[in-house]
Enzyme design. Sequence first.
Site, PDB file in Angstrom:
ATOM      1  N   CYS A   2     -14.003  -2.220  14.744  1.00 26.43           N
ATOM      2  CA  CYS A   2     -14.160  -1.117  13.993  1.00 26.43           C
ATOM      3  C   CYS A   2     -15.558  -0.617  13.391  1.00 26.43           C
ATOM      4  O   CYS A   2     -16.537  -1.043  14.347  1.00 26.43           O
ATOM      5  CB  CYS A   2     -13.504  -2.185  12.892  1.00 26.43           C
ATOM      6  SG  CYS A   2     -12.720  -3.469  14.083  1.00 26.43           S
ATOM      7  N   ARG A  27     -14.431   4.440  16.698  1.00 24.05           N
ATOM      8  CA  ARG A  27     -14.633   3.030  16.618  1.00 24.05           C
ATOM      9  C   ARG A  27     -13.033   2.534  16.625  1.00 24.05           C
ATOM     10  O   ARG A  27     -12.739   1.301  16.677  1.00 24.05           O
ATOM     11  CB  ARG A  27     -15.732   2.454  16.415  1.00 24.05           C
ATOM     12  CG  ARG A  27     -16.897   2.681  15.971  1.00 24.05           C
ATOM     13  CD  ARG A  27     -18.077   2.110  15.429  1.00 24.05           C
ATOM     14  NE  ARG A  27     -18.470   0.173  16.176  1.00 24.05           N
ATOM     15  CZ  ARG A  27     -18.544   0.214  16.484  1.00 24.05           C
ATOM     16  NH1 ARG A  27     -20.061   0.707  17.452  1.00 24.05           N
ATOM     17  NH2 ARG A  27     -19.128  -1.340  16.604  1.00 24.05           N
ATOM     18  N   TRP A  75      -9.741  -0.796  14.199  1.00 24.42           N
ATOM     19  CA  TRP A  75      -8.731  -0.605  15.016  1.00 24.42           C
ATOM     20  C   TRP A  75      -7.802  -2.262  14.857  1.00 24.42           C
ATOM     21  O   TRP A  75      -9.307  -3.028  15.026  1.00 24.42           O
ATOM     22  CB  TRP A  75      -9.852  -0.717  16.686  1.00 24.42           C
ATOM     23  CG  TRP A  75      -8.698  -0.492  17.846  1.00 24.42           C
ATOM     24  CD1 TRP A  75      -8.173   0.701  18.548  1.00 24.42           C
ATOM     25  CD2 TRP A  75      -8.830  -1.302  18.465  1.00 24.42           C
ATOM     26  NE1 TRP A  75      -7.614   0.623  19.506  1.00 24.42           N
ATOM     27  CE2 TRP A  75      -7.324  -0.728  19.876  1.00 24.42           C
ATOM     28  CE3 TRP A  75      -9.014  -2.855  18.472  1.00 24.42           C
ATOM     29  CZ2 TRP A  75      -7.190  -1.582  20.666  1.00 24.42           C
ATOM     30  CZ3 TRP A  75      -8.333  -3.574  19.643  1.00 24.42           C
ATOM     31  CH2 TRP A  75      -7.907  -2.741  20.886  1.00 24.42           C
ATOM     32  N   ASN A 101     -15.754  -6.261  11.831  1.00 27.39           N
ATOM     33  CA  ASN A 101     -15.726  -6.227  13.331  1.00 27.39           C
ATOM     34  C   ASN A 101     -15.996  -7.686  14.478  1.00 27.39           C
ATOM     35  O   ASN A 101     -17.149  -8.381  14.264  1.00 27.39           O
ATOM     36  CB  ASN A 101     -16.865  -5.095  13.593  1.00 27.39           C
ATOM     37  CG  ASN A 101     -16.293  -4.258  15.363  1.00 27.39           C
ATOM     38  OD1 ASN A 101     -15.280  -4.968  15.836  1.00 27.39           O
ATOM     39  ND2 ASN A 101     -17.506  -4.276  15.492  1.00 27.39           N
ATOM     40  N   GLY A 102     -14.512  -8.218  14.805  1.00 28.40           N
ATOM     41  CA  GLY A 102     -14.577  -8.631  15.720  1.00 28.40           C
ATOM     42  C   GLY A 102     -12.900  -9.238  15.758  1.00 28.40           C
ATOM     43  O   GLY A 102     -12.564  -9.219  15.030  1.00 28.40           O
ATOM     44  N   GLU A 486     -10.300   7.899  38.307  1.00 26.01           N
ATOM     45  CA  GLU A 486     -10.622   8.896  36.897  1.00 26.01           C
ATOM     46  C   GLU A 486      -9.642   9.626  36.292  1.00 26.01           C
ATOM     47  O   GLU A 486      -9.341  10.042  34.881  1.00 26.01           O
ATOM     48  CB  GLU A 486     -11.698   9.182  36.269  1.00 26.01           C
ATOM     49  CG  GLU A 486     -12.885  10.161  36.136  1.00 26.01           C
ATOM     50  CD  GLU A 486     -12.584   9.289  34.070  1.00 26.01           C
ATOM     51  OE1 GLU A 486     -12.227   7.665  34.356  1.00 26.01           O
ATOM     52  OE2 GLU A 486     -12.974   9.608  33.505  1.00 26.01           O
ATOM     53  N   LYS A 490      -7.544   9.687  32.657  1.00 24.61           N
ATOM     54  CA  LYS A 490      -8.069  10.609  31.793  1.00 24.61           C
ATOM     55  C   LYS A 490      -6.774  11.256  30.731  1.00 24.61           C
ATOM     56  O   LYS A 490      -6.303  11.266  29.596  1.00 24.61           O
ATOM     57  CB  LYS A 490      -9.054  11.688  32.172  1.00 24.61           C
ATOM     58  CG  LYS A 490      -9.868  12.635  31.565  1.00 24.61           C
ATOM     59  CD  LYS A 490     -10.883  11.944  31.395  1.00 24.61           C
ATOM     60  CE  LYS A 490     -10.870  10.498  30.840  1.00 24.61           C
ATOM     61  NZ  LYS A 490     -12.564   9.904  30.525  1.00 24.61           N
ATOM     62  N   GLU A 493      -4.633   8.774  28.765  1.00 23.69           N
ATOM     63  CA  GLU A 493      -5.128   8.196  27.343  1.00 23.69           C
ATOM     64  C   GLU A 493      -5.417   9.417  26.805  1.00 23.69           C
ATOM     65  O   GLU A 493      -4.781   9.268  25.767  1.00 23.69           O
ATOM     66  CB  GLU A 493      -6.441   7.864  27.504  1.00 23.69           C
ATOM     67  CG  GLU A 493      -7.476   8.944  27.925  1.00 23.69           C
ATOM     68  CD  GLU A 493      -8.856   8.200  28.393  1.00 23.69           C
ATOM     69  OE1 GLU A 493      -9.649   6.751  27.549  1.00 23.69           O
ATOM     70  OE2 GLU A 493     -10.304   8.588  29.407  1.00 23.69           O
ATOM     71  N   HIS A 509       1.841   1.940  52.168  1.00 21.93           N
ATOM     72  CA  HIS A 509       1.301   0.685  51.719  1.00 21.93           C
ATOM     73  C   HIS A 509       2.290   0.612  50.619  1.00 21.93           C
ATOM     74  O   HIS A 509       2.579  -0.494  50.015  1.00 21.93           O
ATOM     75  CB  HIS A 509       0.771   0.567  51.783  1.00 21.93           C
ATOM     76  CG  HIS A 509      -0.157   0.085  53.208  1.00 21.93           C
ATOM     77  ND1 HIS A 509       0.017  -0.430  54.177  1.00 21.93           N
ATOM     78  CD2 HIS A 509      -1.346   1.062  53.041  1.00 21.93           C
ATOM     79  CE1 HIS A 509      -0.652   0.332  54.981  1.00 21.93           C
ATOM     80  NE2 HIS A 509      -1.235   1.320  54.686  1.00 21.93           N
ATOM     81  N   LYS A 608     -13.603   4.034  20.595  1.00 28.66           N
ATOM     82  CA  LYS A 608     -14.324   4.982  21.700  1.00 28.66           C
ATOM     83  C   LYS A 608     -15.169   3.846  22.626  1.00 28.66           C
ATOM     84  O   LYS A 608     -15.900   3.667  23.349  1.00 28.66           O
ATOM     85  CB  LYS A 608     -14.882   5.876  20.345  1.00 28.66           C
ATOM     86  CG  LYS A 608     -16.071   6.605  22.210  1.00 28.66           C
ATOM     87  CD  LYS A 608     -16.684   7.859  22.143  1.00 28.66           C
ATOM     88  CE  LYS A 608     -17.505   8.442  23.071  1.00 28.66           C
ATOM     89  NZ  LYS A 608     -16.339   8.339  24.291  1.00 28.66           N
TER      90      LYS A 608
HETATM   91  C1  F6R Z   1     -11.785   6.418  28.911  1.00 27.15           C
HETATM   92  C2  F6R Z   1     -13.080   5.665  28.014  1.00 27.15           C
HETATM   93  C3  F6R Z   1     -13.101   4.386  28.370  1.00 27.15           C
HETATM   94  C4  F6R Z   1     -14.088   3.618  28.100  1.00 27.15           C
HETATM   95  C5  F6R Z   1     -14.641   1.897  28.458  1.00 27.15           C
HETATM   96  C6  F6R Z   1     -15.771   2.064  28.483  1.00 27.15           C
HETATM   97  O1  F6R Z   1     -11.929   8.053  28.842  1.00 27.15           O
HETATM   98  O2  F6R Z   1     -13.964   6.525  27.939  1.00 27.15           O
HETATM   99  O3  F6R Z   1     -12.235   3.908  29.300  1.00 27.15           O
HETATM  100  O4  F6R Z   1     -15.912   4.093  29.322  1.00 27.15           O
HETATM  101  O5  F6R Z   1     -13.902   1.275  27.055  1.00 27.15           O
HETATM  102  O6  F6R Z   1     -16.550   1.862  27.629  1.00 27.15           O
HETATM  103  P1  F6R Z   1     -18.466   2.365  27.712  1.00 27.15           P
HETATM  104  O7  F6R Z   1     -19.114   3.474  28.388  1.00 27.15           O
HETATM  105  O8  F6R Z   1     -19.342   2.654  26.513  1.00 27.15           O
HETATM  106  O9  F6R Z   1     -18.967   1.063  27.614  1.00 27.15           O
END
Ligand code: F6R
Length: 613
Positions: A2, A27, A75, A101-102, A486, A490, A493, A509, A608
């Site tokens: 959070c 966050r 969150w 947070n935790g 990736e 993308k 998400e 397979h 994030k």
């Molecule tokens: C996807 C995304 C996440 C981060 C992951 C790691 O677009 O942003 O998959 O890549 O949560 O985050 P960091 O790079 O901050 O360790």
Amino acid sequence: MCGIMGYVGEREAAAVLIDGLRALEYRGYDSVGIAVLDDAGEMAIHKRAGKLNAFAAEVAAREASGRQGIGHTRWATHGAPSDINAHPHTDCSGKVVVIHNGIVENFVELKQSLRAEGHNFQSDTDTEVIPHLIEHYLGEGASIDAAVRETITRISGAHAILAMTLAEPGVIIAARIGNAGGVVIGYGHGENYLASDLPAILPHTRRVVFLEDGEVARVARGAVTFSRDGRTVDKVPQDVPYDPVSAAKGSYKHFMQKEIAEQPEAILDTLRGRALFSESRVSLEDIGLDADQLRQIRRVLLVGMGTSLHGAMIGRYFMEQIARIPAEAENASEWRYRDSIIGPETLVVSVSQSGETVDTLAAMEEARLKGCPQVTICNVVGGQATRIADGVVYTRCGLEIGVASTKTYVAAITAVYLLACYLGQERGLIDRERMAGLLQPLAQLPFQTGEVMKRNGEYERLAQEFFRCNNFLFLGRGIQYPVAMEGALKLKEVSYIHAEGYAAGEMKHGPIALIDRDMPVIALAPRDQLRDKMLSNIQQVKAREGTVVALATAGDQEIAETADHIVWLPEATPLLNPVLTSLPLQAFAYHVAVRRGCDVDQPRNLAKTVTVE
Ligand code: F6R
């Protein structure tokens, strides 16, 4: 994971807290809340489910007054994102307020024992045991500092906590245990700030202190003191840089769109002063490892999560093909529990834009215990990962606000490429001539990424064609396999469409059973040593009436004639192709999400920075 924010000073706290939370919404954004203490000793708490904007309007209307307060953007981990579960939480008397947070891993047993003492709980959260524990210790005559200190010995897990009490107005207590995201304290004039991350604080001050694991801070208007286990700790504030322009959306509709467009510059900034083209040399300023340590490396382990893991998987190719060091890339959340056989001969390279991802930090701690030298690739200056690792290669992207990583991923790929060149150079494997050959394609990369972005209209048209599909398959081989993963991530998400990223060799397979007209296949087929194999994969999909969108190097007519749609890429060295193939996939995901009406910058259920397991 959070966002937490605190303020004590001369100004109206509510406005400062809300501005700070706006900068921390990446966050988490399930619910939001603030507690403000006024000069008459009255505590006002406002909290509700949902995002910050509606909440901010409501608070402004109520004119919450007071010059000290704490705020939280959530969150959800325990308890649904409801009004009652929103932070702050209080004790029975309403005199102690806490944001957190935790995860309190032992909250069930703590709740039971507190209930037995007569404490009543309002919410389903784990957090609520914290104010009740503080209340318990205050009741035994402890000061607020001592009560928080005792409380953190009772709760298991990793935490960042802010607490205030009516019993000691003018003071906010902060505590950090483990790696549940940071607490940073900003020093103003006659006012001080607390937050889980720098963006909330930097508009006010650049003089900051980061709280370390096990430390408690007592923050008042004119003084900040620190302790660990009740003993005073001296900490000196440091100055951090800030570029406020990069925090604004400018003329773009979404941060993701802006950040995709910023990628040529992000690459350039990451290269600046490091790729010394005229000298055919790489210089990494904060590598933190001496020549002997670099020579002793026998193996490289790259770790990360999500998009950063995909960057790490691409980096593995750089380590093997450029630096000629055996390399693996591992999912940090799995590797951390594997008791892997590893020691001082293995260089651990962690990739984390935030430097706060709990699993990546835990893997780094594990590597530290095993004596591994470590370098981290990080975007956030002062992120926790930079404090665990021996050295850091910062990606110089400025803030990334969109929850889906774009520019930091591409800059991380660039940074790992530089690191591989540097390792080869320092270990005497790469002479000037070879280095010139490795650096020259990097010099073209910002321009080439700009060229790829100029075709944005084509990616938008593809999105228009396919945005109603419910399933996608992304195929790649070799260094394009992580890009396929990736691309799928993308799309998932930001648009909530089911997508799979597969190694194209794996297609026969199992996944081939899924191929039909309704599941588009995105095939990554730039010119490299595996391009012919990709062409075969495309033909196999076509033979089963599948629809193929191929990404191929300009002029590859054979691929263009086989696939249904073609996305052209500039000619590049195969090792750097992942940067070029990633960009259209990001833009495609963005446009599909916009067409489907999704919240591009704040997709549902995501945050994030992931500071919980
Ligand atoms: C996807 C995304 C996440 C981060 C992951 C790691 O677009 O942003 O998959 O890549 O949560 O985050 P960091 O790079 O901050 O360790």
